[in-house]
Structures are given as structure tokens and as C-alpha cells.
Design a protein around this motif. Structure first.
Motif, short mmCIF file in Angstrom:
data_model
loop_
_atom_site.label_atom_id
_atom_site.label_comp_id
_atom_site.label_asym_id
_atom_site.label_seq_id
_atom_site.Cartn_x
_atom_site.Cartn_y
_atom_site.Cartn_z
N THR A 59 0.81 -1.21 0.00
CA THR A 59 0.00 0.00 0.00
C THR A 59 0.85 1.27 0.00
O THR A 59 0.41 2.31 0.47
N ASN A 60 2.06 1.18 -0.52
CA ASN A 60 2.96 2.34 -0.60
C ASN A 60 3.27 2.94 0.77
O ASN A 60 3.54 4.13 0.89
N GLY A 61 3.22 2.12 1.80
CA GLY A 61 3.50 2.61 3.15
C GLY A 61 2.34 3.33 3.80
O GLY A 61 2.37 3.57 5.02
N TYR A 62 1.30 3.64 3.04
CA TYR A 62 0.15 4.33 3.61
C TYR A 62 -0.61 3.43 4.57
O TYR A 62 -1.22 3.89 5.54
N GLY A 63 -0.61 2.12 4.29
CA GLY A 63 -1.26 1.20 5.21
C GLY A 63 -0.60 1.17 6.57
O GLY A 63 -1.26 0.96 7.60
N HIS A 64 0.72 1.38 6.60
CA HIS A 64 1.44 1.43 7.87
C HIS A 64 0.99 2.66 8.68
O HIS A 64 0.78 2.58 9.90
N LEU A 65 0.85 3.78 8.00
CA LEU A 65 0.41 5.00 8.68
C LEU A 65 -1.03 4.87 9.16
O LEU A 65 -1.38 5.29 10.27
N GLN A 66 -1.86 4.25 8.35
CA GLN A 66 -3.25 4.02 8.76
C GLN A 66 -3.31 3.14 10.01
O GLN A 66 -4.08 3.41 10.95
N GLU A 67 -2.49 2.09 10.04
CA GLU A 67 -2.48 1.21 11.21
C GLU A 67 -1.98 1.95 12.44
O GLU A 67 -2.48 1.73 13.56
N ALA A 68 -1.00 2.84 12.26
CA ALA A 68 -0.51 3.63 13.40
C ALA A 68 -1.64 4.47 13.99
O ALA A 68 -1.82 4.53 15.21
N MET A 69 -2.41 5.14 13.13
CA MET A 69 -3.52 5.95 13.62
C MET A 69 -4.56 5.08 14.33
O MET A 69 -5.08 5.46 15.39
N LEU A 70 -4.84 3.92 13.76
CA LEU A 70 -5.83 3.03 14.36
C LEU A 70 -5.36 2.55 15.73
O LEU A 70 -6.15 2.52 16.70
#
Length: 544
Positions: free
Chosen positions: A499-510
């Protein structure tokens, strides 16, 4: 020196590069040479990086070199390149810090080792002589070690003025479905993710006054597609500022750009997004075509994939520090165990270390389970002014610090060889902008296009010393939930999808919101997110 013929994707040399590609006509390995300071330079960029003098000269060298890194490629990427074959980085005996990406030919695949001496041989095709190497069993001198295969330590500069991080928050996120081969257009996925992020932030489309897209409207085959122009036509956003770019500090560099725009007072709410499509693939010119630019130094040797490029670093690391594939396997198995707790992950079936070892090889030491999962989807975020943090419908995510500095050579073979390039500068920069330290991190979301990316980030960020990842991982216990550094609890790129690293940032917020369900890390107040798998990279610390 013998000259042979073979099919290759040929380079399109710039005028100042022609001597390198045509030296084989007279059996000479020619490398750029600065007559002012006597330094060899490859690839020649027409200027000397030591004295900035123009380089007009090429020097003929002995053609003898030492193998510094190697990978056996088992995947067919291009027509005419039949696996398996050896891709290597070799250091020239005249200066082992001057390296060539090349092939080792006329050798048993299992006998070539890092540290072996090799000699040049030229393969002719049309007007190009491609330098490959063959084993040299009787070298006249002992090989010299390169001086710069370890990262150079450069102190981060002091902060200037106020911290822009204090002026912004992540106010919302959203995503489309993410899966293998969705039968939907990239634009429809993008619109779904963006409208979801805007709603999550409690905003309307009219509130959005900035847009930042990775990588922009031209797209990036095999990585992303779509940009601002298509989204504007679909949603009729009227921003005061927008951007879309590739040469940013990692894929999340768009989000850092958005933070800067908000902190400067230019915008109040910036929509950031990326769209990815599995069907898109990197384009390499056909059997009679040629390739230009940076790829021309790798693709003619069959090094057509990041799997090859990162595998070369992994091989050097393993030879230097005595690590084996188990170190990588623990990361792959951990990703899958995490994905089992994520209902949205693409692959959720458990795997064992035996499964990891049995997976088909891609480019040694990487097998299939070392590589991320191409997929379709889109993810979006809203970056807002910190002034609205108390008015948001969901808890705001604060930004503690970002790291973006470049301290390494921007090259796939001329700088650091033991780690993924471009991670040590951002890591040092990150810690210079906060009083927090590695022991303060509750969860790590580290970019994992390949398992070795994680090793590089763990060591660059100081969670352990250089070369100590095997001991740090402790058979995978350290990165599991309840371990000292819970890693990618959503499954990361390795199991949840690229996910181009965006999934990592989304998981961090979650995680920071406390809404991760079965995979929630207890008492999660601080998250570290990294972005970039070899391109200029970045990292950031987020907090409640």
C-alpha cells in the motif's frame, strides 16, 4: 579479453557515458577519471563529486575486481534473460569504492562467493559492449575491502525555529477495499478512500483547501497510479495548493509536504492519497529497444526488479555479519501471524519457518515470502491545523517528529552496501527533533517491501546496534505482540498488501485511537512509522 555476443536490453548512453559502454571494442574497461584530483568516478555524471570539476576523461583500468555483493536471480523479469543467473556488485581493484552492477558468467552458481576476485569480459550487441565478469582463480594481489559499505555517520543539524510538527495533526483516514485484482478503476478506488477520509475527519469536500498525491498524475508503473487532476474532476475540489511528486522522502513524503503547507498557514486541511494497481507493471523497452537513465546501469544485467537490488544489500549484510535466512524468516512469519488478526489482510493463512524455507526462490536470499503482495486499492489521509484538534469527531493523531535528511549517496551501488540505502539519514534526523528515544516506542510500523527493509530500519533507528538484528529479533519474539517492539500488527506489506507505506500509517492511527480490535497493542501511546524501500526515505513518530 574475449568478446562474445548475447541478447540484452541495451542502454542509451549520454555523451559523457559512451566511453564506458564502448571501451570493450578495444578490450578496455573505461571509467570516468577526474584529471584535477585523480579520482575515479562511476557512473560518470560529468562532474567530480570530490572537487566539482568537469569530467571529460576516462581511464582504462585492469578489468580486475572483487565481488562485494551477489544474488542469484530465479525469477524471469525480461524476455531474453533466462534464470537462474548471477547479479553482482563488484569493486574495482584500483578503487574498491568504485563499483559496477554486473553479472558473473561462466561460473557454477553455487561456487561464487562474496570476496572472490573476478575479471572483466565483454558481451557485444550492436554498438554496445556490456562488461560482465568471470572468476579469476589466480589473482595477483589480495582483494581490498571497500571503505564505504557501512553507512556514514553524520550528525543531524540542530532544529531551526519552532517545530512545525506541533502545528499539525492527522485528523482523518480512509481506504477503499484492498485486494488482489479488484475489478474496479483506480479512480473509483481513489474517490472512495478520499471521501471516507474526509468524513472521518468530520469535514466536507468544501473544507479541503490542499491536495497532495503520491506520486502524481503521471503515475508510477508497478507502484501507483492516479493524481490530482483526475480527482479534481471527480470531486470538484478547489484547493489553494496541490502537489504530486516522486522525488520526495519516501511515499509518505506527500504527507510531510502537507504538514509543511498547513504549518506555514497556506492551508487548513490537506487531503493526501495514494492509489495502487496490481495490473500496472514497470515498463522496460522491448527486444529491440533501449533503456535510458538510472535503470540503464542495472536492467542490461537483468537486475530489473527491486527484489534484485535489495537482495544485493541483504547478501552483503549476511556475509559481513554472519546472519542467515532465519533472520528474514522470523520477519515474514511475524507478518503473517499479525495478518491473521486483521480481517482486511490479503493473506491470513498461517505460515511456519518450514513454509518460509520451502517457498520458491525469487532472488537469493529472497524467496516468495520475503516479498510484498501487489494489490489494488487506495488510502487517504487528512492533515489539519492543530487548532481544530479539539473539534474533531475522532481523536487527533499528533506528530512528535519527522526525519527526512539525506546523508548517503543517492545510488543503488556506490554507497552503503550492508543496508537498504537512505535510512540512516532520516533516522538520525528523527531523533534530533524529539526527546523521545527508541525505548519510548510502543509499536513500530516499518516499511516492509522486503523482509530486509525491516532489518535495515531496525538498525538505522537504533533499536539495536549495526549487525545485531539477529540477536535483537530473538527468533521473532521481540517483534511479536507483547515483545519489546511489536512490529506491523496489521501484517504489513508482506501479508496485508503493498500500500505504498500508507497502510502502515493508517495502522498507526488506528492503534493510537485504540480501535484495532483483536490486534490492538495495549497502552499504545507512541508509534513510529517509516516510509521508503530504497528511494529517499522518511520516518515519523506519532502520538496520542
Amino acid at each position: 579479453m574475449e568478446i562474445a555476443t548475447a541478447y540484452r536490453v541495451l542502454p542509451v548512453p549520454d555523451r559523457h557515458e559512451a566511453d564506458f559502454w564502448q571501451g570493450g571494442a578495444t578490450g578496455e574497461l573505461r571509467v570516468g577519471w577526474c584529471m584535477h584530483c585523480g579520482r575515479l568516478r562511476h557512473p560518470s555524471l560529468a562532474f567530480c563529486d570530490a572537487c566539482q570539476a568537469a569530467i571529460h576523461e576516462y581511464k582504462s583500468l585492469s578489468g580486475s575486481a572483487t565481488v562485494l555483493a551477489l544474488t542469484i536471480n530465479h525469477q524471469k523479469w525480461l524476455p531474453g534473460y533466462d534464470p537462474p543467473y548471477i547479479i553482482a556488485i563488484v569493486g574495482l581493484v584500483e578503487d574498491p569504492d568504485v563499483r559496477l552492477t554486473t553479472n558473473i558468467v561462466d561460473a557454477d552458481l553455487d561456487t561464487v562467493r562474496i570476496g572472490d576476485r573476478v575479471s572483466v569480459r565483454f558481451l557485444q550487441q550492436d554498438d554496445i559492449w556490456i562488461p560482465v565478469f568471470v572468476p579469476d582463480p589466480t589473482p595477483e594481489t589480495e582483494p581490498a575491502a571497500p571503505t564505504s559499505d557501512l553507512p556514514e555517520t553524520i550528525a543531524a543539524p540542530p532544529m531551526i525555529g519552532k517545530r512545525f510538527e506541533d502545528s499539525v495533526v492527522l485528523s482523518g483516514y480512509g481506504s477503499s477495499p484492498i485486494a488482489r485484482r479488484l475489478d474496479r478503476s483506480a479512480l473509483s478506488l481513489c474517490v472512495e478512500a478520499c471521501t471516507s477520509a474526509i468524513v472521518d475527519a468530520g469535514l466536507s469536500i468544501a473544507d479541503i483547501d490542499g491536495v497532495c498525491a503520491y506520486p502524481g498524475s503521471d503515475g508510477l508503473p508497478g507502484i501507483s497510479s492516479g493524481g490530482f487532476r483526475a480527482l479534481e474532476q471527480a470531486l470538484r475540489i478547489r484547493p489553494v495548493w496541490h502537489c504530486g511528486a516522486r522525488e520526495i522522502p519516501g511515499q509518505a513524503g506527500t504527507i510531510i509536504d502537507a504538514m509543511l503547507a498547513v504549518a506555514s498557514g497556506l492551508c487548513r486541511h490537506v487531503l493526501c492519497f495514494t492509489t495502487f494497481a496490481e495490473a500496472a507493471r514497470p515498463s522496460v523497452r522491448g527486444p529491440s529497444g533501449r533503456i535510458a537513465g538510472e535503470l540503464s546501469w542495472r536492467v542490461p544485467f537483468g537486475a530489473a526488479s527491486p527484489a534484485n537490488w535489495i537482495a544485493l544489500y541483504a547478501s552483503r549484510y549476511m556475509a559481513r555479519f554472519g546472519a542467515d535466512r532465519d533472520m528474514l524468516g522470523w520477519i515474514a512469519v511475524n507478518a503473517r501471524q499479525a495478518a491473521m488478526r486483521n480481517p482486511d489482510a490479503i493473506y491470513r493463512d498461517p505460515i511456519t519457518m518450514a513454509d518460509y524455507a520451502a517457498a520458491r526462490l525469487i532472488s537469493t536470499p529472497f524467496g516468495l515470502l520475503d516479498c510484498d503482495i501487489p494489490c489494488d486499492g487506495a488510502i487517504a489521509f487528512v492533515v489539519s491545523s492543530a487548532a481544530v484538534a479539539d473539534d474533531l469527531p475522532n481523536p487527533a493523531t499528533r506528530i512528535e517528529a519527522v526525519g527526512t535528511r539525506i546523508t548517503e549517496v543517492q545510488s543503488w551501488d556506490q554507497g552503503t552496501l550492508t543496508h537498504q540505502p537512505n535510512v540512516f539519514g532520516p533516522a538520525a534526523h528523527l531523533w534530533s527533533r524529539t526527546d523521545m528515544r527508541p525505548e519510548d516506542i510502543d509499536v513500530a510500523l516499518l516499511y516492509d517491501g522486503f523482509t530486509f527493509n525491516v532489518v535495515s530500519w531496525i538498525e538505522a533507528l537504533g533499536f539495536c546496534g549495526i549487525g545485531e538484528a539477529t540477536a535483537f529479533l530473538d527468533g521473532g519474539k521481540c517483534i511479536a505482540p507483547g515483545g519489546g517492539l511489536p512490529l506491523n500488527p496489521h501484517g504489513g506489506h508482506l501479508s496485508a498488501g503493498r500500500t505504498n507505506g500508507y497502510g502502515h500509517l493508517q495502522e498507526a492511527m488506528l492503534q493510537l485511537r485504540g480501535g484495532a480490535g483483536e490486534r490492538q497493542i495495549p497502552n499504545c501511546n507512541v508509534a513510529l512509522v517509516s516510509s521508503g524501500g530504497g528511494i529517499p526515505a522518511s520516518c515519523m513518530i506519532l502520538r496520542r
